[in-house]
Design a protein around this motif. Structure first.
Motif, PDB file in Angstrom:
ATOM      1  N   MET A  75       0.846  -1.168   0.000  1.00 51.81           N
ATOM      2  CA  MET A  75       0.000   0.000   0.000  1.00 51.81           C
ATOM      3  C   MET A  75       0.897   1.240   0.000  1.00 51.81           C
ATOM      4  N   ASN A  76       0.597   2.205  -0.829  1.00 47.44           N
ATOM      5  CA  ASN A  76       1.441   3.394  -0.952  1.00 47.44           C
ATOM      6  C   ASN A  76       0.998   4.506   0.009  1.00 47.44           C
ATOM      7  N   PHE A  77       1.808   5.556   0.077  1.00 45.71           N
ATOM      8  CA  PHE A  77       1.563   6.643   1.020  1.00 45.71           C
ATOM      9  C   PHE A  77       0.183   7.293   0.856  1.00 45.71           C
ATOM     10  N   PRO A  78      -0.218   7.701  -0.361  1.00 45.78           N
ATOM     11  CA  PRO A  78      -1.539   8.337  -0.490  1.00 45.78           C
ATOM     12  C   PRO A  78      -2.683   7.447   0.001  1.00 45.78           C
ATOM     13  N   THR A  79      -2.615   6.165  -0.305  1.00 44.54           N
ATOM     14  CA  THR A  79      -3.660   5.229   0.124  1.00 44.54           C
ATOM     15  C   THR A  79      -3.679   5.089   1.636  1.00 44.54           C
ATOM     16  N   SER A 132      -4.075  16.915  -2.047  1.00 48.04           N
ATOM     17  CA  SER A 132      -3.080  16.533  -3.060  1.00 48.04           C
ATOM     18  C   SER A 132      -2.152  15.432  -2.546  1.00 48.04           C
ATOM     19  N   TYR A 133      -1.941  15.356  -1.211  1.00 46.41           N
ATOM     20  CA  TYR A 133      -1.160  14.244  -0.643  1.00 46.41           C
ATOM     21  C   TYR A 133      -1.918  12.933  -0.822  1.00 46.41           C
ATOM     22  N   GLU A 134      -3.220  12.954  -0.517  1.00 48.42           N
ATOM     23  CA  GLU A 134      -4.037  11.747  -0.647  1.00 48.42           C
ATOM     24  C   GLU A 134      -4.185  11.314  -2.100  1.00 48.42           C
ATOM     25  N   GLN A 135      -4.126  12.265  -3.012  1.00 47.09           N
ATOM     26  CA  GLN A 135      -4.254  11.947  -4.433  1.00 47.09           C
ATOM     27  C   GLN A 135      -2.918  11.571  -5.067  1.00 47.09           C
ATOM     28  N   GLY A 136      -1.841  11.728  -4.333  1.00 53.48           N
ATOM     29  CA  GLY A 136      -0.520  11.406  -4.860  1.00 53.48           C
ATOM     30  C   GLY A 136       0.028  12.448  -5.808  1.00 53.48           C
ATOM     31  N   LYS A 137      -0.553  13.648  -5.794  1.00 51.42           N
ATOM     32  CA  LYS A 137      -0.090  14.725  -6.673  1.00 51.42           C
ATOM     33  C   LYS A 137       1.057  15.507  -6.072  1.00 51.42           C
ATOM     34  N   ARG A 138       1.152  15.494  -4.743  1.00 54.41           N
ATOM     35  CA  ARG A 138       2.232  16.180  -4.028  1.00 54.41           C
ATOM     36  C   ARG A 138       2.709  15.298  -2.896  1.00 54.41           C
ATOM     37  N   GLU A 139       3.915  15.572  -2.405  1.00 55.57           N
ATOM     38  CA  GLU A 139       4.444  14.878  -1.244  1.00 55.57           C
ATOM     39  C   GLU A 139       4.767  15.910  -0.172  1.00 55.57           C
ATOM     40  N   PRO A 140       4.461  15.572   1.082  1.00 54.51           N
ATOM     41  CA  PRO A 140       4.738  16.517   2.163  1.00 54.51           C
ATOM     42  C   PRO A 140       6.232  16.636   2.440  1.00 54.51           C
ATOM     43  N   ASP A 141       6.636  17.795   2.992  1.00 55.06           N
ATOM     44  CA  ASP A 141       8.026  17.945   3.405  1.00 55.06           C
ATOM     45  C   ASP A 141       8.250  17.142   4.688  1.00 55.06           C
ATOM     46  N   HIS A 142       9.500  17.087   5.147  1.00 54.10           N
ATOM     47  CA  HIS A 142       9.842  16.272   6.313  1.00 54.10           C
ATOM     48  C   HIS A 142       9.073  16.690   7.563  1.00 54.10           C
ATOM     49  N   ALA A 143       8.989  17.977   7.805  1.00 48.13           N
ATOM     50  CA  ALA A 143       8.305  18.455   9.008  1.00 48.13           C
ATOM     51  C   ALA A 143       6.822  18.069   8.981  1.00 48.13           C
ATOM     52  N   THR A 144       6.207  18.165   7.827  1.00 47.00           N
ATOM     53  CA  THR A 144       4.794  17.803   7.713  1.00 47.00           C
ATOM     54  C   THR A 144       4.606  16.298   7.859  1.00 47.00           C
ATOM     55  N   ARG A 192       6.818   3.283   3.857  1.00 48.07           N
ATOM     56  CA  ARG A 192       7.074   1.994   3.204  1.00 48.07           C
ATOM     57  C   ARG A 192       5.875   1.580   2.358  1.00 48.07           C
ATOM     58  N   ASP A 193       6.173   1.118   1.155  1.00 48.07           N
ATOM     59  CA  ASP A 193       5.133   0.602   0.268  1.00 48.07           C
ATOM     60  C   ASP A 193       5.125  -0.906   0.444  1.00 48.07           C
ATOM     61  N   ASN A 215       2.797  -4.665   1.547  1.00 44.42           N
ATOM     62  CA  ASN A 215       1.511  -5.338   1.414  1.00 44.42           C
ATOM     63  C   ASN A 215       1.052  -5.988   2.706  1.00 44.42           C
ATOM     64  N   GLU A 216       1.601  -5.520   3.852  1.00 43.34           N
ATOM     65  CA  GLU A 216       1.186  -6.061   5.141  1.00 43.34           C
ATOM     66  C   GLU A 216      -0.276  -5.771   5.392  1.00 43.34           C
ATOM     67  N   ASP A 217      -0.836  -6.486   6.346  1.00 46.97           N
ATOM     68  CA  ASP A 217      -2.205  -6.185   6.745  1.00 46.97           C
ATOM     69  C   ASP A 217      -2.211  -4.812   7.397  1.00 46.97           C
ATOM     70  N   PHE A 218      -2.820  -3.869   6.743  1.00 42.14           N
ATOM     71  CA  PHE A 218      -2.807  -2.463   7.138  1.00 42.14           C
ATOM     72  C   PHE A 218      -3.342  -2.246   8.555  1.00 42.14           C
ATOM     73  N   GLN A 219      -4.485  -2.807   8.840  1.00 49.82           N
ATOM     74  CA  GLN A 219      -5.132  -2.568  10.126  1.00 49.82           C
ATOM     75  C   GLN A 219      -4.290  -3.110  11.279  1.00 49.82           C
ATOM     76  N   ASP A 220      -3.748  -4.327  11.140  1.00 51.76           N
ATOM     77  CA  ASP A 220      -2.929  -4.905  12.200  1.00 51.76           C
ATOM     78  C   ASP A 220      -1.710  -4.044  12.479  1.00 51.76           C
TER      79      ASP A 220
END
Length: 121
Positions: free
Chosen positions: A1-5, A34-46, A63-64, A66-71
């Motif tokens: 699973m990627n960051f926006p997801t 735009s972070y959730e849509q994957g159009k932008r990436e936040p800076d380190h502080a954000t 990390r991208d 495929n682990e069980d997200f909820q667990d």
């Protein structure tokens, strides 16, 4: 699973709107969207603010995998409870779900088993 997801799922888990999260982070809603849509990436502080707000590690966010997200969420939150309960409770407005408690108990049980094993060796 990627960051926006992951970001979207974390927000939905807390039943928050994008505006709610953006306000907590001190950014515009469009920026957060735009972070959730994957159009932008936040800076380190954000990124640090996002991880703290949702109670997860930076490693988990970035990390991208495929682990069980909820667990993974429950495990990360359980570790934070065990490390510093007062800070964790303040960040979560005192909310601890049964799943987080179960994860914390599993961690404690494993630690006790390891401690007993070391004593018997």
């Amino acid at each position: 699973m990627n960051f926006p997801t992951k970001l979207k799922k974390l927000r939905e888990e807390k039943k928050l709107k994008q505006q709610d999260v953006a306000d907590k982070l001190g950014i515009a809603r469009t920026t957060y969207a735009s972070y959730e849509q994957g159009k932008r990436e936040p800076d380190h502080a954000t990124l640090v603010k996002i991880a703290d707000f949702f109670g997860v590690s930076l490693d988990f966010l970035l990390r991208d995998e495929n682990e069980d997200f909820q667990d993974k969420i429950f495990e990360d939150e359980a570790k934070r409870i065990l490390k510093d309960p007062k800070t964790f409770l303040a960040a979560r407005d005192g909310e601890i779900t049964p799943e987080i408690l179960d994860a914390a108990l599993e961690i404690i049980t494993e630690q006790l088993k390891e401690g007993r094993k070391k004593k018997s060796d």
